[in-house]
Design an enzyme around this catalytic site. Structure first.
Site, mmCIF file in Angstrom:
data_model
loop_
_atom_site.group_PDB
_atom_site.id
_atom_site.type_symbol
_atom_site.label_atom_id
_atom_site.label_comp_id
_atom_site.label_asym_id
_atom_site.label_seq_id
_atom_site.Cartn_x
_atom_site.Cartn_y
_atom_site.Cartn_z
ATOM 1 N N ASP A 1 -11.176 2.450 4.267
ATOM 2 C CA ASP A 1 -11.461 1.020 4.105
ATOM 3 C C ASP A 1 -12.963 0.752 4.122
ATOM 4 O OD1 ASP A 1 -9.489 -0.799 3.553
ATOM 5 O OD2 ASP A 1 -8.835 -1.063 5.633
ATOM 6 N N LYS B 1 0.844 -1.202 0.000
ATOM 7 C CA LYS B 1 0.000 0.000 0.000
ATOM 8 C C LYS B 1 0.880 1.252 0.000
ATOM 9 C CE LYS B 1 -3.696 -2.633 2.090
ATOM 10 N NZ LYS B 1 -4.357 -3.135 3.295
ATOM 11 N N GLN C 1 -4.685 -2.183 9.622
ATOM 12 C CA GLN C 1 -4.448 -3.458 8.964
ATOM 13 C C GLN C 1 -4.989 -4.608 9.828
ATOM 14 O OE1 GLN C 1 -3.153 -3.890 5.757
ATOM 15 N NE2 GLN C 1 -3.769 -6.006 6.083
#
Ligand code: NAD
Length: 291
Positions: free
Chosen positions: A119, A52, A96
Site C-alpha cells: 500500500d 481485492k 484495511q
C-alpha cells in the site's frame, strides 16, 4: 467530453499481471501472494477487501484474509502483523483502513515490513515516494498516474489542482505530479477544507483531481472548458429508482459538467478499479524482488 474508462484500463492491467503470473508459473517461480488484515466489521471495508481478494483470484495470485475482532488490542494486532511479516509465503499485505477507535493507525502502519508494504503507507516507503526514489507507490495515486499516462494526457506545465490533502490520496498525488518525472512536471496547487477561493482555483485549472468525498460538489460553473477531471470521491446518495435504494457518485456533478469537460473519469468505473489493479501490480513487484 471524453470518458477515461478506468474499468477498461484496469482490466488491461489485470490481464498484463495475469500473463506475468502465467510466465512465473511456467518457469517454476513463486506465485504472488497478497494478504489483507481486516479489523472489525465495517461494511465498506469488508466490501473493499472482498474486491481485492476477488481480483487476486482473477490474476492467479494466492490471497489470505486475516480477520480480527474490533476489540483486539493494539499490542495483539502488532503481534499478528509481525507474524505476517515473518511469513515467507506472503509477498505483500495491506491493513484495511480505517482501523477501529483506540488503535493508532500510524503506529500499526509503521510495523508493516516495508518490503511487504504494497500500500506504500510505511514511513520509509512514503518518504522514498516523496524523494522520488523507486518504491511501492500508494495504490490510488499510482492508479491516477497510470490512467493519465495511458490516456496520453500531457501534464507538463499544466495547472493542476488537487482538492483534498489526505495521506492516502491528496497529499501523495500532489507530490508525484509536481516531480520532475515523465508523469509529473505539473504546476500543482493543493486545496483543502480551509481553502477560501476554491471556485477561483477550479476555474483556472487545466486538470482537477478531486478527493474530498462530498457528493456532486463540483459543478459546471466552477470549471473552464476543456478541463481534465479525475474524480476520486466515492459517496452513496439516495436513489429510489435503484433496487438498493442508493447509488454511488463522485465529487463531481457528472451531468452538470459534461458539456464543458475535456476528459473525465466516471464514478463508478474510473479511479476505483485502478486502485485495486495497482495494488496487485505492487504485489507482483514485491514477489519478483524475492526471486
Ligand atoms: P479524507 O476523507 O480523509 O479527507 C477529505 C479531504 O477533503 C480533506 O483533506 C479535507 O481537507 C478536504 N475537504 C473537505 N471538504 C472540503 C471542501 N469543502 N473544500 C476543499 N477540500 C475539502 O480523504 P480521502 O481518504 O482521500 O477520501 C476522499 C474521497 O475519496 C472519499 O470519498 C473516499 O471514499 C474516496 N476514495 C476513493 C478511492 C478510490 O479508489 N477511488 C481511494 C481512496 C479514497
Amino acid at each position: 467530453m471524453k470518458i477515461i474508462d478506468g474499468k477498461k484500463v484496469s482490466i488491461e492491467i489485470l490481464d498484463e499481471i495475469k500473463s506475468s503470473v502465467d510466465i512465473r508459473v511456467s518457469n517454476n517461480l513463486k506465485v504472488p501472494h497478497l494478504a489483507a488484515v481486516l479489523v472489525g466489521d465495517d461494511g465498506p471495508s469488508q466490501t473493499y477487501v472482498n474486491s481485492k481478494i476477488k481480483a487476486c483470484e482473477r490474476v492467479g495470485f494466492e490471497s489470505s484474509l486475516f480477520k480480527f475482532q474490533k476489540s483486539i488490542s493494539e499490542v495483539d494486532l502488532i503481534n499478528e502483523i509481525e507474524k505476517i511479516n515473518r511469513n515467507n509465503n506472503i509477498d505483500g499485505f495491506i491493513v484495511q483502513l480505517p482501523l477501529p477507535d483506540g488503535i493508532n493507525q500510524e503506529n500499526i502502519l509503521s510495523k508493516v515490513d516495508p518490503s511487504k508494504d504494497v500500500d506504500g503507507f510505511h514511513p520509509v516507503n512514503y518518504g522514498k515516494m516523496a524523494l522520488g526514489i523507486e518504491t511501492f507507490l500508494p495504490a490510488t495515486p499510482a492508479g491516477i498516474i497510470e490512467l493519465i499516462s495511458r490516456c496520453k494526457i500531457d501534464l507538463k506545465s499544466k495547472k493542476c489542482l488537487v482538492i483534498g490533502r489526505s495521506q492516502i490520496v491528496g497529499r501523495p498525488i500532489s507530490i508525484l505530479l509536481s516531480q520532475n518525472k515523465i508523469f509529473g512536471n505539473a504546476t500543482v496547487t493543493v486545496a483543502h477544507s480551509r481553502t477560501t477561493n476554491l471556485k477561483e482555483l477550479c476555474i483556472n485549472s487545466d486538470i482537477i483531481i478531486s478527493a474530498i468525498g462530498i457528493p456532486q460538489f463540483i459543478k459546471g460553473n466552477m470549471i473552464k472548458k476543456g478541463v481534465t477531471i479525475i474524480d476520486v470521491g466515492i459517496s452513496r446518495i439516495d436513489d429510489k429508482s435503484s433496487s438498493k435504494g442508493y447509488k454511488i457518485v463522485g465529487d463531481v456533478d457528472f451531468e452538470n459538467v459534461s458539456s464543458k469537460v475535456g476528459f473525465i473519469t466516471p464514478v463508478p468505473g474510473g479511479v476505483g478499479p485502478m486502485t485495486i489493479a495497482m495494488l496487485l501490480k505492487n504485489t507482483l513487484k514485491s514477489c519478483s524482488q524475492t526471486d
